[in-house]
Design a protein around this motif. Structure first.
Motif, mmCIF file in Angstrom:
data_model
loop_
_atom_site.group_PDB
_atom_site.id
_atom_site.type_symbol
_atom_site.label_atom_id
_atom_site.label_comp_id
_atom_site.label_asym_id
_atom_site.label_seq_id
_atom_site.Cartn_x
_atom_site.Cartn_y
_atom_site.Cartn_z
ATOM 1 N N ASP A 132 0.820 -1.213 0.000
ATOM 2 C CA ASP A 132 0.000 0.000 0.000
ATOM 3 C C ASP A 132 0.860 1.272 0.000
ATOM 4 N N VAL A 133 1.830 1.318 -0.886
ATOM 5 C CA VAL A 133 2.682 2.511 -0.994
ATOM 6 C C VAL A 133 1.846 3.670 -1.537
ATOM 7 N N GLN A 134 1.948 4.822 -0.879
ATOM 8 C CA GLN A 134 1.240 6.029 -1.311
ATOM 9 C C GLN A 134 2.211 7.198 -1.312
ATOM 10 N N ILE A 135 2.117 8.029 -2.354
ATOM 11 C CA ILE A 135 2.973 9.204 -2.494
ATOM 12 C C ILE A 135 2.161 10.444 -2.142
ATOM 13 N N HIS A 136 2.718 11.264 -1.267
ATOM 14 C CA HIS A 136 1.986 12.432 -0.761
ATOM 15 C C HIS A 136 2.751 13.722 -1.044
ATOM 16 N N ASP A 137 1.984 14.780 -1.339
ATOM 17 C CA ASP A 137 2.542 16.142 -1.482
ATOM 18 C C ASP A 137 3.700 16.203 -2.480
ATOM 19 N N ALA A 138 3.601 15.419 -3.547
ATOM 20 C CA ALA A 138 4.680 15.423 -4.540
ATOM 21 C C ALA A 138 4.810 16.770 -5.230
ATOM 22 N N ASP A 139 3.727 17.540 -5.262
ATOM 23 C CA ASP A 139 3.753 18.847 -5.916
ATOM 24 C C ASP A 139 4.112 19.972 -4.950
ATOM 25 N N PRO A 190 -1.973 13.760 -11.453
ATOM 26 C CA PRO A 190 -3.405 13.949 -11.735
ATOM 27 C C PRO A 190 -3.743 13.766 -13.210
ATOM 28 N N ASP A 191 -4.950 13.290 -13.469
ATOM 29 C CA ASP A 191 -5.387 13.036 -14.842
ATOM 30 C C ASP A 191 -5.377 14.294 -15.693
ATOM 31 N N ASN A 192 -5.641 15.450 -15.071
ATOM 32 C CA ASN A 192 -5.689 16.691 -15.853
ATOM 33 C C ASN A 192 -4.301 17.243 -16.142
ATOM 34 N N VAL A 193 -3.260 16.595 -15.589
ATOM 35 C CA VAL A 193 -1.871 16.976 -15.846
ATOM 36 C C VAL A 193 -1.227 16.009 -16.824
ATOM 37 N N ARG A 194 -1.629 14.756 -16.768
ATOM 38 C CA ARG A 194 -0.969 13.660 -17.483
ATOM 39 C C ARG A 194 -1.694 13.338 -18.788
ATOM 40 N N THR A 195 -0.916 13.076 -19.824
ATOM 41 C CA THR A 195 -1.459 12.597 -21.095
ATOM 42 C C THR A 195 -0.790 11.266 -21.432
ATOM 43 N N ASP A 196 -1.611 10.253 -21.686
ATOM 44 C CA ASP A 196 -1.097 8.927 -22.033
ATOM 45 C C ASP A 196 -1.325 8.653 -23.517
ATOM 46 N N PRO A 230 3.672 14.437 -18.629
ATOM 47 C CA PRO A 230 5.122 14.555 -18.474
ATOM 48 C C PRO A 230 5.671 13.443 -17.582
ATOM 49 N N MET A 231 6.981 13.367 -17.499
ATOM 50 C CA MET A 231 7.623 12.375 -16.636
ATOM 51 C C MET A 231 8.050 12.983 -15.301
ATOM 52 N N ARG A 232 7.631 14.217 -15.080
ATOM 53 C CA ARG A 232 7.875 14.867 -13.784
ATOM 54 C C ARG A 232 6.613 15.599 -13.354
#
Length: 389
Positions: free
Chosen positions: A125-132, A169-175, A274-276
């Protein structure tokens, strides 16, 4: 717990990044969802580009690779009963090496153990927080208890199904994705390779590949239907089909035997941009997937590691964030070129269900152009051994 860089994923890209950063005095903690034995049991490709070989040496983990690897100065391509070689060394003065991804991973784990760097296995259950934000952290569950690691940066090396890409977030990322309408059925057998170099085969029955792990361990593939299951294919049926897709002179030399591993892999091209995102950086399969045609999977992950390592070293050494700010742009520029090569080679060598008679003639013309045109072979060689970082 606190560290400078949390690396999510204990596969080869995460381990290579951790080793390179350790040598520069940058502290890391690696979180891996599975056990070490599970990671080392995964069978993956074994073609290493020039750049990855150099990085293994830079990381101080090349001793066994240099002793045991097979140097390949080119590759072979066949169509129907024709077989021709693309000589990398003659064309561009470079080569690739065959050294299994499992062995790369083992060497990197041994090196990490030797320096006492921290790796946490079975982190659930790894979760990433406050990455931005300026103070990111990662939480996970270990032995039923929740843990937290505060850090400066997070490297997402946790593969296509991991949490890292999904954190953006989906609104940041394009696949971007293309799914191919076939898979590869592969077997591993304790038999001598049929040829000194790899053979990529185009035939009217579909694609085939003759590869190897060492002088007594061979890896073979045939294109198959996505609906096929491993249990549909006996060893006898596999060997029979493989022989039908190879030139007669090659098929006659093929040594067969019981399979010790058999699997089916679907083929897809995938890139996430993006990748960042803030202080989260994606590496390898977390950000992109290539079809295995052309052996770019592990090698594209290595180029990501190179750019991210350079950016982090520059940040900690000089307090200069330019390398991190340009990471996604630099990594993606090379990734899309590798995607193009894998996509192009896949289209040239496979049979597609909707190919017309015209399409088949164009495919044949492309293979013959590669056969007889040195400029085309040079482009192929440059991409196969790996574009510069």
């Amino acid at each position: 717990m606190r560290t400078q860089v949390v690396i999510v994923g204990g596969g080869p890209s995460g381990l290579l990044l951790g080793q390179l950063l350790h040598l520069k005095g940058i502290e890391t903690v690696i979180l891996e969802r599975k056990t070490r034995d599970y990671v080392l049991a995964r069978i993956r490709a074994g073609i290493l580009e020039t750049g990855l070989v150099d990085m293994m040496r830079e990381a101080g983990v090349a001793e066994r690779m240099d002793k045991e690897c097979f140097i390949h100065n080119g590759t072979c391509i066949s169509y129907e009963n024709e077989l021709f070689a693309v000589d990398f060394h003659k064309l561009i003065g470079k080569n690739v090496v065959v050294y299994g991804q499992t062995e790369v991973t083992r060497d990197l784990y041994d090196a990490r153990d030797a320096v006492g760097a921290k790796t946490i296995f079975e982190a659930e259950d790894v979760q990433i927080h406050d990455a931005d934000r300026d103070a990111p952290y990662v939480t996970f569950t270990l032995d039923g208890a929740e843990q937290r690691i505060d850090c400066d940066f997070i490297a997402g090396c946790d593969g296509f199904h991991g949490i890292s890409r999904k954190t953006i977030p989906d609104n940041v990322r394009t696949d971007y994705e293309k799914v191919f309408p076939f898979g590869w059925l592969g077997i591993l057998s304790e038999t001598p390779p049929v040829h000194d170099e790899l053979i990529y085969a185009n035939s009217s029955r579909g694609f085939a590949l003759c590869s190897m792990r060492n002088e007594k361990l061979s890896r073979y593939y045939v294109q198959c239907e996505l609906s096929d299951k491993v249990e549909d294919w006996s060893d006898e049926a596999f060997w029979d089909e493989l022989k039908r897709r190879l030139p007669e002179a090659v098929a006659d030399k093929l040594v067969t035997g019981p399979s010790i591993e058999k699997s089916i892999a679907p083929l897809r091209s995938f890139v996430s941009e993006p990748m960042r995102w803030g202080r989260l950086f994606l590496c390898g399969d977390a950000a992109h997937i290539v079809p295995p045609t052309g052996a770019k999977g592990l090698n594209t992950a290595a180029s990501d590691v190179h750019y991210l390592k350079e950016g982090l070293v520059r940040y900690y050494k000089d307090k200069d964030s330019e390398g991190l700010d340009s990471y996604s742009e630099k990594a993606l520029a090379r990734i899309w070129k590798a995607e193009r090569f894998s996509w192009s080679t896949t289209n040239m060598l496979h049979r597609f269900p909707d190919q017309s008679a015209f399409d088949l003639k164009m495919q044949r013309a492309e293979i013959e152009s590669l056969h007889h045109n040195e400029t085309a072979q040079t482009w192929f060689a440059q991409n196969y051994v790996g574009l510069p970082y």
